[in-house]
Each structure stands twice: as C-alpha cells, then as structure tokens.
Design an enzyme around this catalytic site. Structure first.
Site, PDB file in Angstrom:
ATOM      1  N   HIS A  37      11.885  -0.950  -2.999  1.00 31.73           N
ATOM      2  CA  HIS A  37      11.533  -1.860  -1.897  1.00 31.73           C
ATOM      3  C   HIS A  37      12.774  -2.216  -1.083  1.00 31.73           C
ATOM      4  O   HIS A  37      12.718  -2.323   0.151  1.00 31.73           O
ATOM      5  CB  HIS A  37      10.951  -3.166  -2.443  1.00 31.73           C
ATOM      6  CG  HIS A  37       9.649  -3.017  -3.156  1.00 31.73           C
ATOM      7  ND1 HIS A  37       9.527  -3.183  -4.518  1.00 31.73           N
ATOM      8  CD2 HIS A  37       8.412  -2.706  -2.707  1.00 31.73           C
ATOM      9  CE1 HIS A  37       8.258  -3.003  -4.867  1.00 31.73           C
ATOM     10  NE2 HIS A  37       7.560  -2.708  -3.794  1.00 31.73           N
ATOM     11  N   GLN A  61      -7.487  -3.750  -3.506  1.00 32.06           N
ATOM     12  CA  GLN A  61      -7.100  -2.383  -3.828  1.00 32.06           C
ATOM     13  C   GLN A  61      -6.993  -2.130  -5.330  1.00 32.06           C
ATOM     14  O   GLN A  61      -6.555  -1.056  -5.736  1.00 32.06           O
ATOM     15  CB  GLN A  61      -5.805  -1.999  -3.113  1.00 32.06           C
ATOM     16  CG  GLN A  61      -4.549  -2.698  -3.609  1.00 32.06           C
ATOM     17  CD  GLN A  61      -3.351  -2.401  -2.716  1.00 32.06           C
ATOM     18  OE1 GLN A  61      -3.228  -2.956  -1.633  1.00 32.06           O
ATOM     19  NE2 GLN A  61      -2.468  -1.522  -3.154  1.00 32.06           N
ATOM     20  N   ASP A 152       4.476   6.723  -3.183  1.00 37.70           N
ATOM     21  CA  ASP A 152       3.026   6.663  -2.966  1.00 37.70           C
ATOM     22  C   ASP A 152       2.692   7.612  -1.814  1.00 37.70           C
ATOM     23  O   ASP A 152       2.269   7.184  -0.736  1.00 37.70           O
ATOM     24  CB  ASP A 152       2.612   5.229  -2.643  1.00 37.70           C
ATOM     25  CG  ASP A 152       2.863   4.301  -3.829  1.00 37.70           C
ATOM     26  OD1 ASP A 152       2.270   4.523  -4.889  1.00 37.70           O
ATOM     27  OD2 ASP A 152       3.697   3.391  -3.697  1.00 37.70           O
ATOM     28  N   GLN A 155      -0.788   7.441  -0.297  1.00 43.09           N
ATOM     29  CA  GLN A 155      -0.947   6.211   0.479  1.00 43.09           C
ATOM     30  C   GLN A 155      -0.268   6.343   1.849  1.00 43.09           C
ATOM     31  O   GLN A 155      -0.839   5.953   2.879  1.00 43.09           O
ATOM     32  CB  GLN A 155      -0.352   5.027  -0.289  1.00 43.09           C
ATOM     33  CG  GLN A 155      -0.202   3.762   0.536  1.00 43.09           C
ATOM     34  CD  GLN A 155       0.262   2.582  -0.268  1.00 43.09           C
ATOM     35  OE1 GLN A 155      -0.528   1.975  -0.986  1.00 43.09           O
ATOM     36  NE2 GLN A 155       1.528   2.214  -0.170  1.00 43.09           N
TER      37      GLN A 155
HETATM   38  O1  PAF Z   1       2.303   0.006  -1.740  1.00 44.55           O
HETATM   39  C1  PAF Z   1       1.966  -1.189  -1.877  1.00 44.55           C
HETATM   40  O2  PAF Z   1       2.696  -2.029  -2.436  1.00 44.55           O
HETATM   41  C2  PAF Z   1       0.613  -1.647  -1.344  1.00 44.55           C
HETATM   42  O3  PAF Z   1      -0.349  -0.642  -1.500  1.00 44.55           O
HETATM   43  C3  PAF Z   1       0.661  -2.134   0.112  1.00 44.55           C
HETATM   44  C4  PAF Z   1       1.061  -1.028   1.066  1.00 44.55           C
HETATM   45  C5  PAF Z   1       1.661  -3.288   0.221  1.00 44.55           C
HETATM   46  C6  PAF Z   1      -0.716  -2.661   0.542  1.00 44.55           C
HETATM   47  O4  PAF Z   1      -1.130  -3.712  -0.264  1.00 44.55           O
END
Ligand code: PAF
Length: 289
Positions: A37, A61, A152, A155
């Site tokens: 992050h 989610q 991810d 995603q």
């Molecule tokens: O990758 C994540 O932490 C989550 O899927 C996100 C993109 C913050 C959406 O809740």
C-alpha cells in the site's frame, strides 16, 4: 494529514486543492496497510499533487462473513503509515456513509473478467462489490488518477474495464507487487499466517518462479507443461492450488501456449488464509514482475 469521515467533508476538503489547479490521486484501501500500500501511496505522490487514501473494509466484496470478521483493522496505525508515505487526507467513512439505508444500486462488470479465476471461486459478487465501492469512491473523490496493485491483477483489470466502459475520467494506474525478501507477496492477510503456514505460503511464489524458469531456461511455452512445473513446485510446501491458470492478461481467457504475454495466476488456502499471487510470463524474456 486529516482524517475525514463523510462525503460532504471530503468534497469540502478537496475544493481548495482543486481550485488551486492541483491534481488529485486516490489510493483505495481496506486498511491494514503494508509496504505494498505504501508503494501505491508513494506512486500516487509522484503522479498527483494531492493524495487521498481511502480506508474502508467493504462488506459487499466479502463472500465469507468469517473472512470479513477476521479482516485486520487498526485505523490509528494505518493513519500513521499513510501520513509517513505522503498522504494528504485519509477518508475513513462508516459503513452507513457508503451504504446508507435504502442503498440498492450495484455496478457490475459482466462476463469472463468477473466470472473466471477469483470470480469462479469467490463468486462474481465479490467483483460486483469491488466495482460498486470503487465507482462510489471515484465519484466521491473525483481523482485524476487512482492506483491499484498488480497483486490483485484481476481486480485491476476489472477496474480498468469499469473506468473505460463508464467513461470515468480517472486514469487507472497499476503498481507492481511488493514482496518479502523470500518472495512472499505482501498481503493484509499475511499477518494471520502462523510461523509454519508463513513458510508454507512460499508455495505460491515458488510456483510462479518455477514456471518462469521453465520458460526461460528450457524454452517451454506449452501452458500445460508450465502449469505442471508450477504445481510441482508447490508440492514440497504441502499446498494445493485452488486454481493455477495461464490466461490472456487482457481478457483472462485460457491460453494453450505462451506466445505472447501471459498472466499466470494462482490462489491457494494456506491454513486459515486464502492467498493469491501472479506473474506475467513473456515468451522471450521469461517473466516480467
Ligand atoms: O484491493 C482492495 O483493497 C479493495 O478491493 C479495494 C480496491 C480497496 C475496494 O474495496
């Protein structure tokens, strides 16, 4: 760095930088921040003048309520780390702020992008939850750029599709996976691995490295042979992949051989923790990370 809880405060706080012509970067997170992050926040610092980090553990989610309940939460620690990495603003809304009573809308990316790999195992609703909350966050913040991690990969692809299909103005940037020195991809879930499972978790990166070296050193491009090499590398760790797939990195369709860039994606349960990892196999270079 300010912490903000409501959309109204968020918009008010962003009005001034926006009036001053500053660009805005958004790093959406569910907290439990790690170096992956922080790499996103630093990349946002480079890409934009004003950096917003959102911290919201999105119930929509999670397909497993135990996973949601066990998700690590420590806002105080996260705020300190986000600040150090260069965030200007932490947006940490309540669940009611994101999903007020009466909320019924869902944003869905349809088809293989959300139905295969993670979608096949967690259910496509996982991605519908992600795309709904990410659309809301993009609308709330109105960033010039939003950053997501390559770990991810599916995603990131789904969000790029979402942004293109809905003409969302934010640029979507994907930042490389950050790994521990021994190869384990950083994940908020890693803190739940006990010492023995922490060692077993290396099965995923070992699988990726095995396929990369099979391709690089033996010139093997056949997907089945590469998959077999990757699976064999997991066996000594006593970890079975939930899935291990070689797919087109644009549409996630399975490939028969690595004739162009190919996404090798793996998921596995290690003790109580479900982990994912991936690499891009390139036909002439072995792998790109
Ligand atoms: O990758 C994540 O932490 C989550 O899927 C996100 C993109 C913050 C959406 O809740």
């Amino acid at each position: 760095m300010r912490t903000i809880r409501t959309v109204a405060e968020l918009r008010a706080a962003l009005a001034e930088p926006r009036r001053g012509g500053k660009t805005i970067g958004l790093v959406p997170t569910m907290g439990s921040l790690h170096d992956g992050h922080l790499a996103l926040i630093r990349a946002a610092r480079d890409a934009a003048d004003h950096v917003v980090v959102s911290l919201f553990v999105n119930p929509a989610q999670f397909n497993d309520s135990a996973d949601l309940a066990a998700y690590p939460r420590d806002e105080h620690r996260d705020a300190g780390l986000a600040h150090e990495a260069g965030a200007d603003l932490l947006f940490a809304p309540s669940t009611d702020e994101i999903y007020p009573p009466g909320f019924t809308t869902q944003v869905r990316v349809a088809g293989p992008l959300t139905e295969t790999l993670e979608g096949a195992h967690r259910g496509a609703d996982h991605f519908h939850g992600v795309t709904t909350v990410v659309t809301k966050l993009l609308n709330m913040v109105g960033p010039d750029v939003a950053l997501f991690g390559q770990k991810d990969a599916q995603q990131a692809l789904v969000i790029q599709r979402l942004a293109a299909d809905l003409d969302l103005p934010a640029r979507i940037e994907v930042v490389p996976t950050v790994r521990e020195p021994d190869g384990l991809a950083l994940s908020s879930r890693n803190v739940r691995l006990d010492p023995q499972d922490r060692r077993r978790a290396l099965a995923l990166s070992a699988a990726l490295r095995a396929a990369e070296s099979e391709l690089r050193e033996h010139g093997t491009t056949d997907a089945e042979a590469l998959s077999a090499a990757a699976r064999a590398a997991m066996t000594p760790f006593d970890v079975e992949p939930e899935y291990l797939a070689l797919v087109d990195p644009e549409d996630l369709r399975p490939v028969g051989s690595v004739d162009q860039d190919t996404l090798l994606a793996v998921a596995a349960h290690v003790g109580p923790v479900r982990l994912i990892d991936n690499t891009i196999l390139t036909p002439n270079g072995g792998a790109e990370r």
